[in-house]
Enzyme design. Sequence first.
Site, mmCIF file in Angstrom:
data_model
loop_
_atom_site.group_PDB
_atom_site.id
_atom_site.type_symbol
_atom_site.label_atom_id
_atom_site.label_comp_id
_atom_site.label_asym_id
_atom_site.label_seq_id
_atom_site.Cartn_x
_atom_site.Cartn_y
_atom_site.Cartn_z
ATOM 1 N N GLU A 148 9.805 -29.108 40.045
ATOM 2 C CA GLU A 148 9.696 -29.506 41.470
ATOM 3 C C GLU A 148 10.539 -30.736 41.823
ATOM 4 O OE1 GLU A 148 5.506 -29.718 42.431
ATOM 5 O OE2 GLU A 148 5.105 -27.827 41.415
ATOM 6 N N ASP A 192 10.285 -24.378 40.050
ATOM 7 C CA ASP A 192 9.884 -24.868 41.382
ATOM 8 C C ASP A 192 9.092 -23.817 42.147
ATOM 9 O OD1 ASP A 192 11.743 -27.410 43.152
ATOM 10 O OD2 ASP A 192 9.716 -26.654 43.573
ATOM 11 N N GLU A 255 4.143 -19.041 37.373
ATOM 12 C CA GLU A 255 2.801 -19.501 37.779
ATOM 13 C C GLU A 255 2.204 -18.547 38.825
ATOM 14 O OE1 GLU A 255 2.792 -23.603 38.962
ATOM 15 O OE2 GLU A 255 4.248 -24.196 37.453
HETATM 16 O O1 G3I Z 1 -10.457 -32.735 33.857
HETATM 17 C C1 G3I Z 1 -10.626 -33.827 34.767
HETATM 18 C C2 G3I Z 1 -12.105 -34.073 35.043
HETATM 19 O O2 G3I Z 1 -12.728 -34.469 33.814
HETATM 20 C C3 G3I Z 1 -12.249 -35.151 36.078
HETATM 21 O O3 G3I Z 1 -13.616 -35.303 36.423
HETATM 22 C C4 G3I Z 1 -11.459 -34.779 37.337
HETATM 23 C C5 G3I Z 1 -11.538 -35.905 38.351
HETATM 24 O O4 G3I Z 1 -10.420 -35.828 39.177
HETATM 25 O O5 G3I Z 1 -10.063 -34.571 36.991
HETATM 26 C C6 G3I Z 1 -9.934 -33.499 36.077
HETATM 27 O O6 G3I Z 1 -8.561 -33.355 35.757
HETATM 28 C C7 G3I Z 1 -7.846 -32.683 36.802
HETATM 29 C C8 G3I Z 1 -7.129 -31.476 36.155
HETATM 30 O O7 G3I Z 1 -6.302 -30.810 37.108
HETATM 31 C C9 G3I Z 1 -8.124 -30.445 35.609
HETATM 32 O O8 G3I Z 1 -8.802 -29.865 36.674
HETATM 33 C C10 G3I Z 1 -6.805 -33.661 37.342
HETATM 34 O O9 G3I Z 1 -7.473 -34.687 38.035
HETATM 35 C C11 G3I Z 1 -5.905 -32.900 38.307
HETATM 36 O O10 G3I Z 1 -4.836 -33.736 38.724
HETATM 37 C C12 G3I Z 1 -5.277 -31.690 37.594
HETATM 38 O O11 G3I Z 1 -4.532 -30.965 38.563
HETATM 39 C C13 G3I Z 1 -3.576 -30.066 38.005
HETATM 40 C C14 G3I Z 1 -2.281 -30.259 38.801
HETATM 41 O O12 G3I Z 1 -1.306 -29.304 38.367
HETATM 42 C C15 G3I Z 1 -1.715 -31.649 38.611
HETATM 43 O O13 G3I Z 1 -1.380 -31.824 37.258
HETATM 44 C C16 G3I Z 1 -4.080 -28.643 38.186
HETATM 45 O O14 G3I Z 1 -5.203 -28.421 37.336
HETATM 46 C C17 G3I Z 1 -2.985 -27.671 37.797
HETATM 47 O O15 G3I Z 1 -3.380 -26.330 38.075
HETATM 48 C C18 G3I Z 1 -1.731 -27.973 38.622
HETATM 49 O O16 G3I Z 1 -0.743 -27.089 38.207
HETATM 50 C C19 G3I Z 1 0.498 -27.230 38.914
HETATM 51 C C20 G3I Z 1 1.620 -27.028 37.916
HETATM 52 O O17 G3I Z 1 1.495 -27.974 36.874
HETATM 53 C C21 G3I Z 1 2.969 -27.135 38.613
HETATM 54 N N1 G3I Z 1 3.048 -26.164 39.710
HETATM 55 C C22 G3I Z 1 1.969 -26.301 40.692
HETATM 56 C C23 G3I Z 1 0.620 -26.142 40.001
HETATM 57 C C24 G3I Z 1 -0.501 -26.229 40.994
HETATM 58 O O18 G3I Z 1 -0.524 -27.497 41.580
#
Ligand code: G3I
Length: 352
Positions: A148, A192, A255
Amino acid sequence: MYKILFFLLIPIITISQEISEPSLKKHSEFPIGTSIRFVEFMKDKKLKKLQKHHFDSYTAGNDMKMYQIVTREGNYNWARVDSIINYTTLNNQRLFGHTLIWHSATPKWVEKKAMSNPQWLEKFMKEYINKYVGRYKGKVDGWDVVNEGLNTKGSGFREESIWYKTMGKKYIEKAFKYAHKADPKAKLFYNDFNIERDTLKFNSMMKMIEDFLERDVPISGIGFQMHIRMDIPNEIIEYTLKRAASTGLQIHLSEVDIIFNSHDDSKGGGIQTYNNLTTEMLNEQAIKYEELVNIYKKTVPKSQQYGITFWGFNDRDTWINRFFKIKDWPCIYDEKLNPKPAFYGFLNGLKN
Ligand code: G3I
């Protein structure tokens, strides 16, 4: 004698009894994957059985992102990636590395240090990629080297990214060069979203890719995240995939999910149009999944089909509802981990 045979058969019967639907990977000419959250995954017997049954490619949903690997300066956490590699090796699955450089996965301490000492960031990027890709040389088949790097909407680079602000747009090619030096055999992708439908964004990407190819920047492929909606016309997906494939690069649908509702791409930005899931919607989604596979097979030459990866394959774990704060049903399996018509639509696409 017969008793021993019977006891030997029990495990096989048990596993096969629980998963009656055909294996996706066994009906596919290219790798099929899904994103996984390792800790939750290892605790979930059914999820593990389904993952082994259907998929021969593994993408870490979050576990291989920078904020998980280097939580503070000089402190690299390899344990979870080591465990993931043990799992994928044991189960003969391809491991795809998501993602080396992404503005959204850059730890706050890195951003803070880069703001006060911009020259430090490139040194850090070089060390990070060299250590990380070098440690897993030959074990990670490919990487989303940069994720991205373009604007969410329209043309141009994501200039608010700390990487762009500090190093300029050259951070992208530098990341590819460092990754290639660390593991010359790893396949290196630019990844992306919305490039299958936002032609301004797609054209910006193609301009960058064609420039890289012109200057022998070591890039192997393009990742279309393919987070699409039911109403995205097949024609535009076919057009962008065909043009991307004309570069000769690997094409990864990296994805995949297909939602009914819509969103403005911001966190919590969901627009809840459909409140309930009907049989008609399920059947339409099955057709859309089948059409997506057909388009991929039609537009991307076999030698360039890096594969299709779901961003979670079931409606219980999908990121969509959490991130956009809507209720949707984007995956091929439902909340109870049962196959939906979308599963059979996708399977038909593989079989066609
Ligand atoms: O696991 C912790 C949990 O213990 C805690 O209580 C909670 C509080 O915020 O956070 C949890 O972690 C989160 C994690 O996802 C698991 O759910 C993170 O905050 C959160 O930032 C994270 O978001 C991920 C996001 O990327 C940012 O990294 C999403 O799961 C994930 O599906 C998403 O994936 C992205 C790809 O990497 C790139 N393309 C877009 C896609 C969707 O946004």
